[in-house]
Motif scaffolding. Sequence first.
Motif, mmCIF file in Angstrom:
data_model
loop_
_atom_site.group_PDB
_atom_site.id
_atom_site.type_symbol
_atom_site.label_atom_id
_atom_site.label_comp_id
_atom_site.label_asym_id
_atom_site.label_seq_id
_atom_site.Cartn_x
_atom_site.Cartn_y
_atom_site.Cartn_z
ATOM 1 N N PHE A 123 7.749 19.514 2.156
ATOM 2 C CA PHE A 123 7.124 18.258 2.559
ATOM 3 C C PHE A 123 8.228 17.243 2.851
ATOM 4 C CE2 PHE A 123 7.641 18.046 -2.025
ATOM 5 C CZ PHE A 123 8.128 16.763 -2.249
ATOM 6 N N LYS A 124 7.900 16.253 3.645
ATOM 7 C CA LYS A 124 8.844 15.185 3.952
ATOM 8 C C LYS A 124 9.021 14.302 2.713
ATOM 9 C CE LYS A 124 9.651 15.580 8.499
ATOM 10 N NZ LYS A 124 11.011 15.592 9.103
ATOM 11 N N LEU A 125 10.237 13.873 2.459
ATOM 12 C CA LEU A 125 10.490 13.049 1.275
ATOM 13 C C LEU A 125 9.729 11.733 1.305
ATOM 14 C CD1 LEU A 125 14.210 13.344 0.159
ATOM 15 C CD2 LEU A 125 12.204 14.563 -0.644
ATOM 16 N N ASP A 126 9.354 11.283 2.502
ATOM 17 C CA ASP A 126 8.550 10.053 2.585
ATOM 18 C C ASP A 126 7.298 10.149 1.721
ATOM 19 O OD1 ASP A 126 9.848 10.907 5.167
ATOM 20 O OD2 ASP A 126 9.587 8.779 5.585
ATOM 21 N N ALA A 127 6.801 11.390 1.556
ATOM 22 C CA ALA A 127 5.566 11.589 0.796
ATOM 23 C C ALA A 127 5.715 11.149 -0.656
ATOM 24 C CB ALA A 127 5.147 13.060 0.861
ATOM 25 N N LEU A 128 6.938 11.145 -1.174
ATOM 26 C CA LEU A 128 7.152 10.712 -2.557
ATOM 27 C C LEU A 128 6.679 9.281 -2.776
ATOM 28 C CD1 LEU A 128 10.756 12.115 -3.226
ATOM 29 C CD2 LEU A 128 8.591 13.044 -4.058
ATOM 30 N N LEU A 129 6.831 8.472 -1.743
ATOM 31 C CA LEU A 129 6.467 7.056 -1.864
ATOM 32 C C LEU A 129 4.957 6.836 -1.788
ATOM 33 C CD1 LEU A 129 9.274 5.473 0.356
ATOM 34 C CD2 LEU A 129 9.314 6.041 -2.081
ATOM 35 N N LYS A 130 4.221 7.902 -1.466
ATOM 36 C CA LYS A 130 2.766 7.789 -1.358
ATOM 37 C C LYS A 130 2.045 8.328 -2.589
ATOM 38 C CE LYS A 130 3.136 8.330 3.664
ATOM 39 N NZ LYS A 130 2.809 9.173 4.850
ATOM 40 N N LEU A 131 2.810 8.858 -3.563
ATOM 41 C CA LEU A 131 2.199 9.456 -4.748
ATOM 42 C C LEU A 131 1.424 8.433 -5.571
ATOM 43 C CD1 LEU A 131 5.054 11.829 -5.974
ATOM 44 C CD2 LEU A 131 2.984 12.431 -4.714
ATOM 45 N N SER A 132 1.834 7.178 -5.491
ATOM 46 C CA SER A 132 1.131 6.141 -6.252
ATOM 47 C C SER A 132 -0.119 5.648 -5.533
ATOM 48 C CB SER A 132 2.061 4.946 -6.521
ATOM 49 O OG SER A 132 3.084 5.327 -7.415
ATOM 50 N N ASP A 133 -0.313 6.086 -4.295
ATOM 51 C CA ASP A 133 -1.496 5.658 -3.539
ATOM 52 C C ASP A 133 -2.728 6.488 -3.891
ATOM 53 O OD1 ASP A 133 0.108 3.825 -2.270
ATOM 54 O OD2 ASP A 133 0.473 5.086 -0.514
ATOM 55 N N VAL A 134 -2.498 7.704 -4.415
ATOM 56 C CA VAL A 134 -3.612 8.589 -4.776
ATOM 57 C C VAL A 134 -3.964 8.346 -6.236
ATOM 58 C CG1 VAL A 134 -4.422 10.969 -4.860
ATOM 59 C CG2 VAL A 134 -2.710 10.292 -3.153
ATOM 60 N N LYS A 135 -5.168 7.818 -6.478
ATOM 61 C CA LYS A 135 -5.551 7.405 -7.829
ATOM 62 C C LYS A 135 -6.639 8.297 -8.415
ATOM 63 C CE LYS A 135 -4.227 2.533 -7.557
ATOM 64 N NZ LYS A 135 -3.319 2.702 -6.428
ATOM 65 N N GLY A 136 -6.652 8.363 -9.749
ATOM 66 C CA GLY A 136 -7.656 9.130 -10.456
ATOM 67 C C GLY A 136 -8.958 8.365 -10.595
ATOM 68 N N THR A 137 -9.849 8.878 -11.432
ATOM 69 C CA THR A 137 -11.194 8.309 -11.559
ATOM 70 C C THR A 137 -11.198 6.921 -12.189
ATOM 71 O OG1 THR A 137 -11.413 9.490 -13.664
ATOM 72 C CG2 THR A 137 -12.314 10.550 -11.693
ATOM 73 N N ASP A 138 -10.113 6.564 -12.914
ATOM 74 C CA ASP A 138 -10.080 5.235 -13.533
ATOM 75 C C ASP A 138 -9.535 4.164 -12.587
ATOM 76 O OD1 ASP A 138 -7.443 5.966 -13.412
ATOM 77 O OD2 ASP A 138 -6.968 5.469 -15.493
ATOM 78 N N GLY A 139 -9.071 4.581 -11.417
ATOM 79 C CA GLY A 139 -8.553 3.631 -10.444
ATOM 80 C C GLY A 139 -7.166 3.119 -10.770
ATOM 81 N N LYS A 140 -6.566 3.578 -11.868
ATOM 82 C CA LYS A 140 -5.236 3.121 -12.280
ATOM 83 C C LYS A 140 -4.227 4.267 -12.309
ATOM 84 C CE LYS A 140 -7.073 -0.567 -15.288
ATOM 85 N NZ LYS A 140 -7.137 -1.059 -16.693
ATOM 86 N N THR A 141 -4.649 5.370 -12.910
ATOM 87 C CA THR A 141 -3.762 6.520 -13.026
ATOM 88 C C THR A 141 -3.554 7.155 -11.656
ATOM 89 O OG1 THR A 141 -4.731 6.909 -15.200
ATOM 90 C CG2 THR A 141 -3.347 8.649 -14.278
ATOM 91 N N THR A 142 -2.301 7.395 -11.318
ATOM 92 C CA THR A 142 -1.989 7.906 -9.979
ATOM 93 C C THR A 142 -1.508 9.346 -10.029
ATOM 94 O OG1 THR A 142 0.349 7.272 -10.008
ATOM 95 C CG2 THR A 142 -1.248 5.569 -9.366
ATOM 96 N N LEU A 143 -1.355 9.900 -8.838
ATOM 97 C CA LEU A 143 -0.844 11.266 -8.726
ATOM 98 C C LEU A 143 0.564 11.361 -9.299
ATOM 99 C CD1 LEU A 143 -1.435 14.087 -7.720
ATOM 100 C CD2 LEU A 143 -0.623 13.420 -5.451
ATOM 101 N N LEU A 144 1.326 10.283 -9.197
ATOM 102 C CA LEU A 144 2.673 10.299 -9.761
ATOM 103 C C LEU A 144 2.617 10.373 -11.281
ATOM 104 C CD1 LEU A 144 5.694 10.202 -9.339
ATOM 105 C CD2 LEU A 144 5.580 7.707 -9.246
ATOM 106 N N HIS A 145 1.648 9.693 -11.905
ATOM 107 C CA HIS A 145 1.469 9.804 -13.359
ATOM 108 C C HIS A 145 1.243 11.270 -13.740
ATOM 109 C CE1 HIS A 145 0.632 5.447 -13.050
ATOM 110 N NE2 HIS A 145 0.907 5.390 -14.346
ATOM 111 N N PHE A 146 0.387 11.928 -12.975
ATOM 112 C CA PHE A 146 0.067 13.317 -13.278
ATOM 113 C C PHE A 146 1.303 14.205 -13.154
ATOM 114 C CE2 PHE A 146 -1.124 17.514 -11.603
ATOM 115 C CZ PHE A 146 -1.808 18.010 -12.699
ATOM 116 N N VAL A 147 2.051 14.051 -12.056
ATOM 117 C CA VAL A 147 3.243 14.872 -11.835
ATOM 118 C C VAL A 147 4.252 14.653 -12.963
ATOM 119 C CG1 VAL A 147 5.253 15.204 -10.338
ATOM 120 C CG2 VAL A 147 2.972 15.002 -9.328
ATOM 121 N N VAL A 148 4.443 13.393 -13.360
ATOM 122 C CA VAL A 148 5.402 13.086 -14.430
ATOM 123 C C VAL A 148 4.935 13.671 -15.757
ATOM 124 C CG1 VAL A 148 6.460 11.227 -15.787
ATOM 125 C CG2 VAL A 148 6.304 11.022 -13.301
#
Length: 329
Positions: A123-148
């Motif tokens: 994947f393009k590294l630009d995608a790393l900056l979009k990990l916080s745009d994808v949120k879980g059911t609480d609207g706060k937790t992001t895909l980056l939280h999950f990966v970490v």
Amino acid sequence: MQNQENGEGLCLQQLEALVKMVPTKEEELKLCSYKGEVDELGSAEKFLRAVVGVPFAFQRAEAMLYRETFEDEVVHLRNSFSMLEEACKELKSSRLFLKLLEAVLKTGNRMNVGTIRGGAKAFKLDALLKLSDVKGTDGKTTLLHFVVQEISRSEGIRVSDSIMGRIMNQRTNKNRTAEEIDEDHRRMGLDLVSGLNTELRNVKKTATIDMEGIVSSVSNLRDGLGGLKCLASEKLKGDEDNRAFVSSMSSFLRYGERSLEELREDEKRVMGRVGEIAEYFHGDVRGDDKNPLRIFVIVRDFLGMLDLVCRELRCVRVPNSPSPLAPFR
């Protein structure tokens, strides 16, 4: 005045002031053709009238200023090239950064299973900056939280399974629940992940480098040396009165030419490595020549996001109940 004519005796501040005083052709003509009493002139006019009487006076001043600032410019450029080289080494050799990229790729493929975007190999590294745009059911937790969370737990287990880790576990895990041990693994892993900001410190520094400014500085040094060579080897050559100045500048020219040749080699080598690292992580970037250091900017911004997420996750304990991260699993 003899030392000044030979290229000696003026400090940096004096040379800078003198270069700024260069008169226009019209002003110089008026000063040279002035027939009145010298005492009637102001102090600045008197000084300029004396200076313009020295052959190529202001070109000499520019040459002296160039020589005075040359070494600082060269050191600055070498430090920039060295920082770039270290940044490339850090990115290529960071096991944890590569593990993070692998975790992001696996998570993305799990989310996109059954779609045309599933099963991606990169994947393009630009995608790393979009990990916080994808949120879980609480609207706060992001895909980056999950990966970490995922990589922190696996890294914590890896350290715990090491020889020293097993020795420590034998001492501390006797009366601990599986949940407590898992929490220890997670926090241990968080410390490792957050350490990426230190591990990739030159990458973050490199992101602030103005590549256009560096290229311009090298070009200006080259042009300045050419002008100095023209002055010493052509305009003043053969004039007995200028022999000391020419001799002094000729010696510096030999040193300057060697230094510039080394700088050109450094620039060529380092930019080649920057191109290799950008292509390694970012694919074919030959068409993206606006900012060859863009990859370092992306990684720096991602590290900022990563640090924030690590700090947030340190303040929470992972619950046993369904979490807002569940959709990403």
